[in-house]
Design an enzyme around this catalytic site. Structure first.
Site, PDB file in Angstrom:
ATOM      1  CG  ASP A 149     -11.868  -2.870  -0.783  1.00  0.00           C
ATOM      2  OD1 ASP A 149     -11.047  -3.786  -0.986  1.00  0.00           O
ATOM      3  OD2 ASP A 149     -11.602  -1.662  -0.939  1.00  0.00           O
ATOM      4  CG  ASP A 163      -1.968  -1.054   1.187  1.00  0.00           C
ATOM      5  OD1 ASP A 163      -2.343  -1.462   0.077  1.00  0.00           O
ATOM      6  OD2 ASP A 163      -2.426  -1.505   2.257  1.00  0.00           O
TER       7      ASP A 163
END
Length: 251
Positions: free
Chosen positions: A130, A11
């Site tokens: 997600d 990330d």
């Protein structure tokens, strides 16, 4: 049987690798290019880079990072974060990425999946989903997991497959960063339902969690971040363990 893939996820925030729990409480985990090279040398099968603060202004910065990564490693890598146009995809693939990942933009404009698959080929297009379980039902969330939708996860997974996605990156927000194991139930449900590979993400904390997601979860690949970034589980050890457990992996 196809070999199962181990995929470290980086990330990226302001050019650095970060990691949090349930998408918050971020801490620095190092230089993305250095980490990418380490993982490539250790035998990772692929890498995923997600720019979690992506904006249009930062697209150039992300493209520059992609070019550096492409020079440093010899394994495929996927880039995502704020990608919302065919032009964005072109820039990142030209910079050296092998695949791109779209999430919020796909939910907002589902036809983008069709357009990108047509332009670049399904093999380049990963749709990240997600998901969070609310009152026993699984719902898609967008904007880095902050925004709930009324779209059922299983229904959306089928739609993105039908629209030409080549792969699904399924992140369980309930499990993300908890190290309590992957969301095997929904992963298995979606893997069994679709003809494209599913990458499981969220919850890796031990080597046995990877075995579970490949067996019970029926995942094609497993993605993790902090256990690799903070050297809790070295990739060569993980692959040796999986090999001994009868899971087909590239050693």
């Amino acid at each position: 049987m196809l070999t199962k893939r181990i995929i470290p996820c980086l990330d990226i925030k302001d050019g650095r690798t970060v990691k949090g729990v349930n998408f918050v409480q971020l801490r620095d985990a190092g230089d993305p290019v250095e980490l990418a090279k380490i993982y490539s040398d250790q035998g990772a099968d692929e890498l995923v880079f997600l720019d979690i603060t992506a904006t249009v202004d930062k697209r150039k910065t992300l493209a520059e990072l992609v070019t550096k990564v492409a020079k440093a490693i010899n394994i495929p890598f996927t880039v995502g974060g704020g990608i919302s146009t065919v032009e964005d995809v072109k820039v990142l693939l030209n910079a050296g990425a092998d695949k791109i990942s779209i999430n919020s933009a796909a939910v907002k404009h589902p036809h983008l999946i069709n357009e990108m698959a047509l332009e670049f080929g399904s093999q380049c297009i990963v749709v990240a989903i997600d998901t969070r379980n609310i009152d026993g039902l699984d719902f898609v969330h967008t904007h880095g997991g902050r925004k709930p939708t009324l779209i059922k996860t299983q229904q959306w997974a089928k739609e993105v497959c039908d629209r030409g996605a080549g792969e699904i990156l399924l992140t369980s927000m309930d499990h993300d960063g908890t190290k309590s194991g992957f969301a095997n139930e929904i992963t298995a449900e979606i893997s069994s339902m679709l003809s494209i590979p599913v990458i499981a993400s969220g919850g890796a904390g031990s080597m046995s969690h990877f075995k579970d997601v490949f067996t019970f979860g029926k995942a094609d690949a497993a993605l993790a971040a902090s256990i690799f970034h903070f050297r809790e589980i070295p990739i060569p050890d993980l692959k040796n363990y999986l090999d001994q457990e009868g899971i087909p992996v590239r050693i």
